[in-house]
Design a protein around this motif. Structure first.
Motif, PDB file in Angstrom:
ATOM      1  N   ILE A  73      20.315  59.367  60.262  1.00 12.52           N
ATOM      2  CA  ILE A  73      20.375  59.930  61.618  1.00 12.52           C
ATOM      3  C   ILE A  73      18.966  60.278  62.112  1.00 12.52           C
ATOM      4  CG2 ILE A  73      21.132  61.927  62.976  1.00 12.52           C
ATOM      5  CD1 ILE A  73      23.702  61.930  61.298  1.00 12.52           C
ATOM      6  N   SER A 132      13.353  53.735  59.800  1.00 10.72           N
ATOM      7  CA  SER A 132      12.856  52.721  60.731  1.00 10.72           C
ATOM      8  C   SER A 132      11.531  52.173  60.205  1.00 10.72           C
ATOM      9  CB  SER A 132      12.720  53.299  62.143  1.00 10.72           C
ATOM     10  OG  SER A 132      11.842  54.386  62.112  1.00 10.72           O
ATOM     11  N   CYS A 165      31.046  47.516  60.704  1.00  8.38           N
ATOM     12  CA  CYS A 165      29.974  46.904  59.903  1.00  8.38           C
ATOM     13  C   CYS A 165      30.244  45.415  59.692  1.00  8.38           C
ATOM     14  CB  CYS A 165      29.840  47.593  58.549  1.00  8.38           C
ATOM     15  SG  CYS A 165      29.256  49.291  58.662  1.00  8.38           S
ATOM     16  N   ARG A 198      29.553  43.255  62.827  1.00 13.62           N
ATOM     17  CA  ARG A 198      28.124  42.979  62.988  1.00 13.62           C
ATOM     18  C   ARG A 198      27.668  41.923  61.977  1.00 13.62           C
ATOM     19  NH1 ARG A 198      24.584  41.209  64.263  1.00 13.62           N
ATOM     20  NH2 ARG A 198      22.478  41.830  64.815  1.00 13.62           N
ATOM     21  N   THR A 223      18.349  48.178  58.626  1.00 15.23           N
ATOM     22  CA  THR A 223      17.418  48.586  59.685  1.00 15.23           C
ATOM     23  C   THR A 223      16.701  47.389  60.298  1.00 15.23           C
ATOM     24  OG1 THR A 223      15.919  49.142  57.888  1.00 15.23           O
ATOM     25  CG2 THR A 223      16.917  50.978  59.087  1.00 15.23           C
ATOM     26  N   PHE A 271      20.375  47.162  66.501  1.00  8.97           N
ATOM     27  CA  PHE A 271      21.386  48.244  66.384  1.00  8.97           C
ATOM     28  C   PHE A 271      21.635  48.637  64.930  1.00  8.97           C
ATOM     29  CE2 PHE A 271      22.678  45.925  70.261  1.00  8.97           C
ATOM     30  CZ  PHE A 271      22.371  46.918  71.177  1.00  8.97           C
ATOM     31  N   SER A 324      20.132  50.647  62.978  1.00 14.68           N
ATOM     32  CA  SER A 324      20.037  52.055  62.570  1.00 14.68           C
ATOM     33  C   SER A 324      21.341  52.793  62.832  1.00 14.68           C
ATOM     34  CB  SER A 324      18.858  52.749  63.245  1.00 14.68           C
ATOM     35  OG  SER A 324      18.768  52.337  64.570  1.00 14.68           O
ATOM     36  N   ILE A 325      22.044  52.367  63.892  1.00 18.16           N
ATOM     37  CA  ILE A 325      23.355  52.987  64.151  1.00 18.16           C
ATOM     38  C   ILE A 325      24.337  52.551  63.065  1.00 18.16           C
ATOM     39  CG2 ILE A 325      25.280  53.154  65.784  1.00 18.16           C
ATOM     40  CD1 ILE A 325      23.269  52.499  68.005  1.00 18.16           C
ATOM     41  N   LEU A 326      24.229  51.268  62.722  1.00 18.03           N
ATOM     42  CA  LEU A 326      25.096  50.720  61.683  1.00 18.03           C
ATOM     43  C   LEU A 326      24.888  51.455  60.354  1.00 18.03           C
ATOM     44  CD1 LEU A 326      26.911  48.362  62.256  1.00 18.03           C
ATOM     45  CD2 LEU A 326      25.315  46.884  61.045  1.00 18.03           C
ATOM     46  N   VAL A 369      23.912  54.532  59.927  1.00 14.66           N
ATOM     47  CA  VAL A 369      24.559  55.847  59.990  1.00 14.66           C
ATOM     48  C   VAL A 369      26.055  55.668  59.709  1.00 14.66           C
ATOM     49  CG1 VAL A 369      25.119  57.829  61.452  1.00 14.66           C
ATOM     50  CG2 VAL A 369      22.864  56.765  61.604  1.00 14.66           C
ATOM     51  N   ALA A 370      26.661  54.676  60.394  1.00 12.35           N
ATOM     52  CA  ALA A 370      28.093  54.424  60.190  1.00 12.35           C
ATOM     53  C   ALA A 370      28.381  54.135  58.721  1.00 12.35           C
ATOM     54  CB  ALA A 370      28.542  53.245  61.049  1.00 12.35           C
TER      55      ALA A 370
END
Ligand code: TRP
Length: 461
Positions: free
Chosen positions: A121, A126, A188, A191, A298, A302, A304-306, A308-309
Protein backbone atom coordinates in the motif's frame (compact mmCIF):
# COMPACT_ATOMS: atom_id res chain seq x y z
CA UNK A 1 -31.36 -37.12 21.46
CA UNK A 2 -28.99 -34.36 20.43
CA UNK A 3 -25.82 -34.28 22.44
CA UNK A 4 -24.23 -31.25 24.02
CA UNK A 5 -27.18 -29.15 23.04
CA UNK A 6 -25.93 -25.96 24.58
CA UNK A 7 -22.70 -26.14 22.63
CA UNK A 8 -22.13 -23.56 19.97
CA UNK A 9 -21.94 -24.61 16.33
CA UNK A 10 -22.27 -23.45 12.74
CA UNK A 11 -25.78 -22.42 11.77
CA UNK A 12 -26.04 -24.11 8.36
CA UNK A 13 -24.41 -26.40 5.86
CA UNK A 14 -23.22 -23.39 3.89
CA UNK A 15 -21.58 -21.93 6.98
CA UNK A 16 -19.88 -25.26 7.63
CA UNK A 17 -18.63 -25.31 4.04
CA UNK A 18 -17.15 -21.81 4.21
CA UNK A 19 -15.53 -22.41 7.59
CA UNK A 20 -13.97 -25.66 6.41
CA UNK A 21 -12.85 -24.08 3.17
CA UNK A 22 -11.41 -21.22 5.20
CA UNK A 23 -9.28 -23.78 6.99
CA UNK A 24 -8.20 -25.56 3.82
CA UNK A 25 -7.37 -22.46 1.80
CA UNK A 26 -4.25 -20.99 3.31
CA UNK A 27 -0.64 -20.19 2.69
CA UNK A 28 -0.38 -23.70 1.29
CA UNK A 29 -2.30 -22.65 -1.82
CA UNK A 30 -0.10 -19.64 -2.31
CA UNK A 31 3.48 -20.53 -1.57
CA UNK A 32 3.39 -24.26 -1.74
CA UNK A 33 0.97 -25.85 -4.13
CA UNK A 34 1.86 -24.05 -7.38
CA UNK A 35 5.58 -24.49 -7.01
CA UNK A 36 5.50 -28.08 -5.86
CA UNK A 37 3.25 -28.97 -8.77
CA UNK A 38 5.38 -27.17 -11.31
CA UNK A 39 8.68 -28.56 -10.18
CA UNK A 40 7.56 -32.15 -9.80
CA UNK A 41 6.23 -32.90 -13.23
CA UNK A 42 3.11 -30.73 -13.53
CA UNK A 43 0.11 -32.81 -14.47
CA UNK A 44 1.90 -36.04 -13.58
CA UNK A 45 2.22 -34.76 -10.02
CA UNK A 46 -1.35 -33.48 -10.06
CA UNK A 47 -2.50 -36.96 -10.96
CA UNK A 48 -0.73 -38.40 -7.92
CA UNK A 49 -2.09 -35.55 -5.83
CA UNK A 50 -5.66 -36.33 -6.92
CA UNK A 51 -5.14 -40.00 -6.08
CA UNK A 52 -3.92 -38.94 -2.63
CA UNK A 53 -6.95 -36.67 -2.20
CA UNK A 54 -9.42 -39.38 -3.19
CA UNK A 55 -7.91 -42.36 -1.42
CA UNK A 56 -6.24 -40.70 1.55
CA UNK A 57 -7.44 -37.11 2.01
CA UNK A 58 -11.18 -37.54 1.62
CA UNK A 59 -11.50 -40.71 3.74
CA UNK A 60 -9.47 -39.10 6.55
CA UNK A 61 -11.46 -35.88 6.29
CA UNK A 62 -14.79 -37.73 6.49
CA UNK A 63 -13.46 -39.74 9.45
CA UNK A 64 -12.45 -36.57 11.26
CA UNK A 65 -15.87 -35.04 10.57
CA UNK A 66 -17.43 -38.24 11.87
CA UNK A 67 -15.42 -38.14 15.12
CA UNK A 68 -16.34 -34.54 15.75
CA UNK A 69 -19.99 -34.50 14.80
CA UNK A 70 -20.83 -37.81 16.38
CA UNK A 71 -19.42 -36.80 19.76
CA UNK A 72 -19.75 -33.02 19.57
CA UNK A 73 -16.40 -32.82 21.27
CA UNK A 74 -12.87 -31.56 20.81
CA UNK A 75 -10.38 -34.05 19.43
CA UNK A 76 -9.27 -35.27 22.88
CA UNK A 77 -12.84 -35.67 24.13
CA UNK A 78 -13.97 -37.27 20.88
CA UNK A 79 -11.34 -40.01 20.98
CA UNK A 80 -12.07 -40.72 24.63
CA UNK A 81 -15.77 -40.95 24.04
CA UNK A 82 -15.51 -43.18 20.99
CA UNK A 83 -13.09 -45.58 22.64
CA UNK A 84 -12.35 -45.64 26.32
CA UNK A 85 -9.21 -47.70 25.83
CA UNK A 86 -6.35 -45.50 26.95
CA UNK A 87 -4.04 -46.45 24.14
CA UNK A 88 -5.96 -44.29 21.67
CA UNK A 89 -5.65 -41.25 23.89
CA UNK A 90 -2.38 -40.40 22.19
CA UNK A 91 -4.28 -39.35 19.05
CA UNK A 92 -5.74 -36.40 20.93
CA UNK A 93 -2.49 -35.37 22.56
CA UNK A 94 -0.58 -35.85 19.32
CA UNK A 95 -3.10 -33.65 17.50
CA UNK A 96 -2.72 -30.74 19.86
CA UNK A 97 1.08 -30.90 19.79
CA UNK A 98 1.11 -31.12 15.98
CA UNK A 99 -1.29 -28.17 15.80
CA UNK A 100 1.09 -26.03 17.83
CA UNK A 101 4.08 -27.17 15.85
CA UNK A 102 2.42 -25.83 12.70
CA UNK A 103 0.97 -22.68 14.27
CA UNK A 104 4.40 -21.44 15.30
CA UNK A 105 5.81 -21.16 11.83
CA UNK A 106 2.48 -20.35 10.26
CA UNK A 107 2.05 -17.29 12.48
CA UNK A 108 5.54 -16.09 11.59
CA UNK A 109 4.80 -16.29 7.87
CA UNK A 110 1.38 -14.78 8.49
CA UNK A 111 3.15 -11.79 10.07
CA UNK A 112 5.34 -11.32 7.01
CA UNK A 113 2.28 -11.48 4.76
CA UNK A 114 0.45 -8.83 6.80
CA UNK A 115 3.50 -6.58 6.72
CA UNK A 116 3.66 -6.93 2.93
CA UNK A 117 0.10 -5.63 2.59
CA UNK A 118 1.26 -2.41 4.17
CA UNK A 119 4.48 -2.30 2.20
CA UNK A 120 2.47 -2.72 -0.98
CA UNK A 121 0.00 0.00 0.00
CA UNK A 122 2.84 2.40 0.87
CA UNK A 123 4.31 1.74 -2.58
CA UNK A 124 7.57 0.37 -1.19
CA UNK A 125 7.95 -1.89 -4.18
CA UNK A 126 7.77 0.67 -6.96
CA UNK A 127 10.83 0.41 -9.16
CA UNK A 128 11.85 -2.80 -7.41
CA UNK A 129 14.82 -4.80 -8.67
CA UNK A 130 15.84 -8.30 -7.69
CA UNK A 131 18.36 -6.74 -5.29
CA UNK A 132 15.85 -4.48 -3.57
CA UNK A 133 13.18 -7.17 -3.11
CA UNK A 134 15.79 -9.48 -1.67
CA UNK A 135 16.99 -6.75 0.65
CA UNK A 136 13.45 -6.02 1.78
CA UNK A 137 12.70 -9.64 2.49
CA UNK A 138 15.91 -10.06 4.45
CA UNK A 139 15.04 -6.91 6.37
CA UNK A 140 11.59 -8.25 7.12
CA UNK A 141 12.80 -11.53 8.53
CA UNK A 142 15.90 -10.21 10.26
CA UNK A 143 14.55 -7.22 12.08
CA UNK A 144 13.34 -8.84 15.27
CA UNK A 145 11.21 -5.92 16.44
CA UNK A 146 9.08 -5.61 13.34
CA UNK A 147 8.75 -9.33 12.63
CA UNK A 148 7.68 -10.01 16.20
CA UNK A 149 5.35 -7.05 16.11
CA UNK A 150 3.65 -8.33 12.96
CA UNK A 151 3.44 -11.83 14.37
CA UNK A 152 1.75 -10.37 17.46
CA UNK A 153 -0.70 -8.53 15.22
CA UNK A 154 -1.62 -11.76 13.42
CA UNK A 155 -2.07 -13.57 16.70
CA UNK A 156 -4.18 -10.69 18.00
CA UNK A 157 -6.43 -10.64 14.91
CA UNK A 158 -6.94 -14.40 15.02
CA UNK A 159 -7.58 -14.30 18.78
CA UNK A 160 -10.13 -11.50 18.55
CA UNK A 161 -12.08 -13.40 15.90
CA UNK A 162 -11.93 -16.64 17.85
CA UNK A 163 -12.92 -14.96 21.10
CA UNK A 164 -16.12 -13.78 19.42
CA UNK A 165 -17.24 -17.38 19.24
CA UNK A 166 -17.92 -20.09 16.71
CA UNK A 167 -20.91 -18.37 15.09
CA UNK A 168 -20.00 -14.73 15.58
CA UNK A 169 -16.32 -15.28 14.97
CA UNK A 170 -15.41 -18.21 12.75
CA UNK A 171 -18.68 -18.46 10.84
CA UNK A 172 -19.21 -14.76 10.25
CA UNK A 173 -15.63 -14.06 9.19
CA UNK A 174 -15.23 -17.04 6.86
CA UNK A 175 -18.61 -16.45 5.23
CA UNK A 176 -17.65 -12.85 4.50
CA UNK A 177 -14.02 -13.29 3.59
CA UNK A 178 -13.98 -16.46 1.49
CA UNK A 179 -16.01 -14.86 -1.33
CA UNK A 180 -13.79 -11.76 -1.11
CA UNK A 181 -10.71 -13.93 -1.43
CA UNK A 182 -12.17 -15.66 -4.45
CA UNK A 183 -12.98 -12.37 -6.20
CA UNK A 184 -9.46 -11.06 -5.54
CA UNK A 185 -8.00 -14.19 -7.11
CA UNK A 186 -10.19 -13.74 -10.17
CA UNK A 187 -9.01 -10.13 -10.46
CA UNK A 188 -5.38 -11.28 -10.42
CA UNK A 189 -6.13 -13.99 -12.98
CA UNK A 190 -7.98 -11.63 -15.30
CA UNK A 191 -4.90 -9.41 -15.39
CA UNK A 192 -2.50 -12.31 -15.77
CA UNK A 193 -4.34 -13.94 -18.66
CA UNK A 194 -3.61 -10.97 -20.90
CA UNK A 195 0.15 -11.41 -20.47
CA UNK A 196 2.48 -13.20 -22.86
CA UNK A 197 3.57 -15.79 -20.28
CA UNK A 198 0.22 -17.60 -20.23
CA UNK A 199 1.40 -20.47 -22.39
CA UNK A 200 4.54 -21.08 -20.38
CA UNK A 201 2.63 -20.98 -17.13
CA UNK A 202 0.09 -23.54 -18.35
CA UNK A 203 2.94 -25.69 -19.59
CA UNK A 204 4.66 -25.46 -16.22
CA UNK A 205 1.52 -26.45 -14.30
CA UNK A 206 -0.10 -28.92 -16.64
CA UNK A 207 2.49 -30.61 -18.82
CA UNK A 208 2.61 -34.33 -18.15
CA UNK A 209 6.16 -35.29 -17.31
CA UNK A 210 6.45 -38.53 -15.43
CA UNK A 211 10.23 -38.39 -15.66
CA UNK A 212 10.21 -35.50 -13.18
CA UNK A 213 8.15 -37.42 -10.68
CA UNK A 214 10.41 -38.92 -8.02
CA UNK A 215 9.70 -40.92 -4.88
CA UNK A 216 10.20 -37.78 -2.86
CA UNK A 217 7.70 -36.18 -5.21
CA UNK A 218 5.13 -38.83 -4.34
CA UNK A 219 5.76 -38.26 -0.64
CA UNK A 220 5.32 -34.54 -1.24
CA UNK A 221 2.02 -35.11 -3.05
CA UNK A 222 0.74 -37.01 -0.03
CA UNK A 223 2.08 -34.43 2.43
CA UNK A 224 0.52 -31.68 0.35
CA UNK A 225 -2.85 -33.43 0.38
CA UNK A 226 -2.74 -33.59 4.19
CA UNK A 227 -1.54 -30.03 4.61
CA UNK A 228 -3.96 -28.57 2.08
CA UNK A 229 -7.00 -30.30 3.53
CA UNK A 230 -5.93 -29.49 7.13
CA UNK A 231 -5.87 -33.14 8.11
CA UNK A 232 -4.14 -35.27 10.68
CA UNK A 233 -4.18 -32.96 13.68
CA UNK A 234 -7.74 -32.58 14.81
CA UNK A 235 -8.76 -29.46 12.90
CA UNK A 236 -11.46 -31.22 10.96
CA UNK A 237 -12.59 -33.14 14.03
CA UNK A 238 -13.01 -29.86 15.86
CA UNK A 239 -14.84 -28.17 12.98
CA UNK A 240 -16.92 -31.32 12.44
CA UNK A 241 -18.08 -31.02 16.03
CA UNK A 242 -19.72 -27.72 15.05
CA UNK A 243 -21.60 -29.11 12.03
CA UNK A 244 -25.38 -29.37 12.21
CA UNK A 245 -26.93 -32.82 12.32
CA UNK A 246 -28.37 -32.09 8.87
CA UNK A 247 -25.05 -31.47 7.20
CA UNK A 248 -24.08 -33.94 4.50
CA UNK A 249 -20.52 -34.58 5.60
CA UNK A 250 -19.38 -36.53 2.56
CA UNK A 251 -20.63 -33.85 0.22
CA UNK A 252 -19.02 -31.12 2.31
CA UNK A 253 -15.68 -32.92 2.21
CA UNK A 254 -15.85 -33.32 -1.57
CA UNK A 255 -16.87 -29.71 -2.14
CA UNK A 256 -14.06 -28.43 0.05
CA UNK A 257 -11.45 -30.59 -1.70
CA UNK A 258 -12.59 -29.44 -5.15
CA UNK A 259 -12.85 -25.74 -4.26
CA UNK A 260 -9.49 -25.76 -2.53
CA UNK A 261 -7.81 -27.28 -5.58
CA UNK A 262 -9.45 -24.73 -7.87
CA UNK A 263 -8.13 -21.92 -5.66
CA UNK A 264 -4.61 -23.37 -5.78
CA UNK A 265 -4.66 -23.67 -9.56
CA UNK A 266 -6.03 -20.14 -10.03
CA UNK A 267 -3.30 -18.73 -7.80
CA UNK A 268 -0.70 -20.76 -9.68
CA UNK A 269 -1.89 -19.49 -13.05
CA UNK A 270 -1.80 -15.85 -11.90
CA UNK A 271 1.60 -16.07 -10.28
CA UNK A 272 3.41 -18.13 -12.90
CA UNK A 273 1.97 -16.22 -15.82
CA UNK A 274 3.44 -13.05 -14.35
CA UNK A 275 6.72 -14.81 -13.57
CA UNK A 276 7.15 -16.27 -17.05
CA UNK A 277 6.07 -13.05 -18.75
CA UNK A 278 9.24 -11.47 -17.37
CA UNK A 279 11.41 -14.45 -18.18
CA UNK A 280 12.06 -15.22 -14.57
CA UNK A 281 12.67 -18.57 -12.98
CA UNK A 282 9.87 -19.85 -10.75
CA UNK A 283 11.14 -19.92 -7.19
CA UNK A 284 9.81 -21.88 -4.29
CA UNK A 285 8.25 -21.03 -0.95
CA UNK A 286 9.05 -17.71 0.66
CA UNK A 287 11.19 -16.64 -2.26
CA UNK A 288 8.22 -16.93 -4.62
CA UNK A 289 5.78 -15.14 -2.36
CA UNK A 290 7.97 -12.40 -0.93
CA UNK A 291 10.50 -11.70 -3.67
CA UNK A 292 9.31 -12.88 -7.08
CA UNK A 293 5.68 -11.79 -6.76
CA UNK A 294 6.44 -8.17 -5.71
CA UNK A 295 9.09 -7.95 -8.39
CA UNK A 296 6.96 -9.11 -11.32
CA UNK A 297 3.64 -7.60 -10.26
CA UNK A 298 5.05 -4.10 -9.94
CA UNK A 299 6.34 -4.30 -13.51
CA UNK A 300 2.77 -4.52 -14.81
CA UNK A 301 0.51 -1.58 -15.54
CA UNK A 302 -1.75 -1.27 -12.48
CA UNK A 303 0.53 -3.85 -10.92
CA UNK A 304 0.86 -2.02 -7.63
CA UNK A 305 -2.88 -2.25 -7.08
CA UNK A 306 -2.74 -5.90 -8.05
CA UNK A 307 0.03 -6.45 -5.53
CA UNK A 308 -2.10 -4.99 -2.74
CA UNK A 309 -4.98 -7.26 -3.80
CA UNK A 310 -2.66 -10.25 -3.86
CA UNK A 311 -1.27 -9.72 -0.38
CA UNK A 312 -4.73 -9.02 1.01
CA UNK A 313 -5.94 -12.33 -0.35
CA UNK A 314 -2.87 -14.05 1.08
CA UNK A 315 -3.59 -12.43 4.46
CA UNK A 316 -7.20 -13.62 4.39
CA UNK A 317 -6.05 -17.14 3.55
CA UNK A 318 -3.44 -17.14 6.32
CA UNK A 319 -5.89 -15.76 8.90
CA UNK A 320 -8.78 -18.16 8.33
CA UNK A 321 -6.41 -21.15 8.17
CA UNK A 322 -4.66 -20.13 11.37
CA UNK A 323 -8.00 -19.72 13.13
CA UNK A 324 -8.72 -23.38 12.46
CA UNK A 325 -5.36 -24.51 13.85
CA UNK A 326 -5.87 -22.53 17.06
CA UNK A 327 -9.43 -23.79 17.46
CA UNK A 328 -8.13 -27.33 18.06
CA UNK A 329 -6.52 -26.34 21.36
CA UNK A 330 -9.16 -23.77 22.28
CA UNK A 331 -11.99 -26.31 21.99
CA UNK A 332 -9.90 -28.63 24.13
CA UNK A 333 -9.25 -26.00 26.83
CA UNK A 334 -12.93 -25.09 27.02
CA UNK A 335 -14.19 -28.64 27.14
CA UNK A 336 -11.55 -30.51 29.12
CA UNK A 337 -10.12 -27.76 31.31
CA UNK A 338 -13.38 -25.95 31.94
CA UNK A 339 -12.10 -22.56 30.80
CA UNK A 340 -14.32 -19.86 29.40
CA UNK A 341 -13.85 -19.35 25.69
CA UNK A 342 -12.16 -15.98 26.22
CA UNK A 343 -9.70 -17.42 28.69
CA UNK A 344 -8.92 -20.35 26.40
CA UNK A 345 -8.22 -17.94 23.53
CA UNK A 346 -5.91 -15.92 25.77
CA UNK A 347 -3.97 -18.96 27.00
CA UNK A 348 -3.64 -20.17 23.43
CA UNK A 349 -2.30 -16.79 22.34
CA UNK A 350 0.24 -16.79 25.18
CA UNK A 351 1.50 -20.24 24.24
CA UNK A 352 1.96 -19.21 20.61
CA UNK A 353 3.73 -16.03 21.62
CA UNK A 354 6.14 -17.75 24.03
CA UNK A 355 7.06 -20.52 21.60
CA UNK A 356 6.37 -18.79 18.30
CA UNK A 357 8.74 -15.89 18.82
CA UNK A 358 11.85 -18.08 18.94
CA UNK A 359 10.61 -19.65 15.71
CA UNK A 360 10.40 -16.19 14.16
CA UNK A 361 13.82 -15.21 15.45
CA UNK A 362 15.40 -18.37 14.11
CA UNK A 363 14.51 -17.21 10.60
CA UNK A 364 17.36 -14.72 10.85
CA UNK A 365 20.50 -16.46 9.64
CA UNK A 366 22.79 -14.02 11.43
CA UNK A 367 20.69 -13.68 14.57
CA UNK A 368 21.14 -15.27 17.97
CA UNK A 369 18.90 -18.19 17.16
CA UNK A 370 19.72 -18.33 13.48
CA UNK A 371 22.51 -19.88 11.53
CA UNK A 372 20.42 -22.70 10.25
CA UNK A 373 18.96 -20.90 7.29
CA UNK A 374 19.62 -19.43 3.89
CA UNK A 375 17.05 -16.77 3.05
CA UNK A 376 14.69 -18.35 5.53
CA UNK A 377 14.51 -21.48 3.45
CA UNK A 378 16.00 -24.15 5.63
CA UNK A 379 13.96 -22.94 8.55
CA UNK A 380 10.86 -23.26 6.44
CA UNK A 381 11.83 -26.48 4.82
CA UNK A 382 12.48 -28.11 8.14
CA UNK A 383 9.20 -27.16 9.79
CA UNK A 384 7.34 -27.71 6.61
CA UNK A 385 8.94 -31.07 5.86
CA UNK A 386 8.46 -32.47 9.34
CA UNK A 387 4.88 -31.30 9.65
CA UNK A 388 3.57 -32.07 6.16
CA UNK A 389 5.48 -35.21 5.37
CA UNK A 390 5.72 -36.87 8.78
CA UNK A 391 3.41 -35.52 11.50
CA UNK A 392 0.25 -35.06 9.46
CA UNK A 393 0.40 -38.39 7.58
CA UNK A 394 1.14 -40.13 10.88
CA UNK A 395 -1.88 -38.44 12.47
CA UNK A 396 -3.98 -39.38 9.45
CA UNK A 397 -2.81 -42.98 9.61
CA UNK A 398 -3.82 -43.20 13.27
CA UNK A 399 -7.22 -41.69 12.52
CA UNK A 400 -7.86 -44.06 9.61
CA UNK A 401 -7.01 -47.05 11.79
CA UNK A 402 -8.96 -45.71 14.75
CA UNK A 403 -12.19 -45.05 12.85
CA UNK A 404 -11.76 -47.93 10.40
CA UNK A 405 -11.08 -50.61 12.99
CA UNK A 406 -12.63 -49.55 16.30
CA UNK A 407 -15.96 -48.02 15.25
CA UNK A 408 -18.83 -50.37 14.37
CA UNK A 409 -19.92 -50.01 10.75
CA UNK A 410 -23.53 -49.41 11.70
CA UNK A 411 -22.57 -46.37 13.78
CA UNK A 412 -20.77 -44.97 10.79
CA UNK A 413 -23.71 -45.69 8.48
CA UNK A 414 -26.10 -43.92 10.84
CA UNK A 415 -23.99 -40.83 11.31
CA UNK A 416 -22.89 -40.35 7.70
CA UNK A 417 -26.41 -40.86 6.37
CA UNK A 418 -27.85 -38.51 9.02
CA UNK A 419 -29.79 -41.41 10.51
CA UNK A 420 -30.94 -42.68 7.14
CA UNK A 421 -32.00 -39.32 5.73
CA UNK A 422 -29.42 -39.23 2.97
CA UNK A 423 -29.53 -42.30 0.77
CA UNK A 424 -25.93 -43.07 -0.04
CA UNK A 425 -25.24 -46.59 1.26
CA UNK A 426 -22.99 -47.45 -1.67
CA UNK A 427 -20.84 -44.39 -1.15
CA UNK A 428 -20.55 -45.10 2.56
CA UNK A 429 -19.56 -48.71 1.84
CA UNK A 430 -16.94 -47.48 -0.59
CA UNK A 431 -15.60 -44.99 1.97
CA UNK A 432 -15.43 -47.68 4.63
CA UNK A 433 -13.54 -50.16 2.47
CA UNK A 434 -11.09 -47.51 1.30
CA UNK A 435 -10.58 -46.30 4.87
CA UNK A 436 -9.80 -49.78 6.15
CA UNK A 437 -7.84 -51.33 3.33
CA UNK A 438 -6.52 -48.60 1.06
CA UNK A 439 -5.74 -45.45 3.06
CA UNK A 440 -3.48 -46.99 5.73
CA UNK A 441 -1.68 -49.16 3.21
CA UNK A 442 -1.04 -46.25 0.85
CA UNK A 443 0.25 -43.98 3.62
CA UNK A 444 2.50 -46.75 4.80
CA UNK A 445 3.87 -47.51 1.35
CA UNK A 446 4.58 -43.87 0.63
CA UNK A 447 6.40 -43.58 3.97
CA UNK A 448 8.51 -46.65 3.35
CA UNK A 449 9.36 -45.75 -0.20
CA UNK A 450 10.36 -42.22 0.77
CA UNK A 451 13.01 -43.55 3.13
CA UNK A 452 14.26 -45.88 0.43
CA UNK A 453 13.15 -49.17 1.97
CA UNK A 454 12.13 -50.70 -1.34
CA UNK A 455 15.49 -50.03 -2.97
CA UNK A 456 17.22 -51.68 -0.06
CA UNK A 457 15.03 -54.74 -0.37
CA UNK A 458 15.57 -54.92 -4.13
CA UNK A 459 19.32 -54.76 -3.60
CA UNK A 460 19.14 -57.94 -1.54
CA UNK A 461 18.25 -59.91 -4.66
N1 TRP B 1 -4.70 -25.95 4.91
C1 TRP B 1 -3.97 -24.80 5.28
C2 TRP B 1 -3.10 -24.30 4.15
O1 TRP B 1 -3.07 -24.82 3.10
C3 TRP B 1 -3.11 -25.02 6.47
C4 TRP B 1 -3.80 -25.62 7.63
C5 TRP B 1 -4.83 -25.08 8.34
C6 TRP B 1 -3.51 -26.86 8.20
N2 TRP B 1 -5.19 -25.94 9.33
C7 TRP B 1 -4.40 -27.04 9.27
C8 TRP B 1 -2.59 -27.83 7.89
C9 TRP B 1 -4.37 -28.20 9.98
C10 TRP B 1 -2.57 -28.97 8.61
C11 TRP B 1 -3.44 -29.19 9.64
O2 TRP B 1 -2.40 -23.33 4.29
Amino acid sequence: MEKNKGREGFSSGLAAFFATLGSAVGLGNIWKFPYVVGSNGGAAFLLVYFICIIFIGLPVMVSEFYMGRKTRKSVVGAVQELNSNNKWKSIGVFSILAAYFIVFFYSAVGGWVYSYVFKAIKGDFSGATSETVKGMFMNTITSPVSSILWQLIVIAVVSIILASGVKNGIERITKTLMPVLFILILVCDARALTLPGVKDSFRFLFKVDFSMLTKQGVLMAMGLAFFKMSLGMGTMTTYGSYFTKKDNMMATAAKVAISDTIVSLLVGIAVFTAVFSFNMAPESGPGLLFMTVPLVFTKLPFGSILLVAFFILASIAATTAMMSMCEVAIAYFVEQKGMTRKKAVLINAIIIIILGIPATLSADPSGVLGGITVFGKTFFDLFDYISSNILLPLGGLLIAIFVGYTIPKKDINLELSNEGEIRQEKLIDFYYIVLRYVTPVLVFIVFLSSIGVFEKILKLF
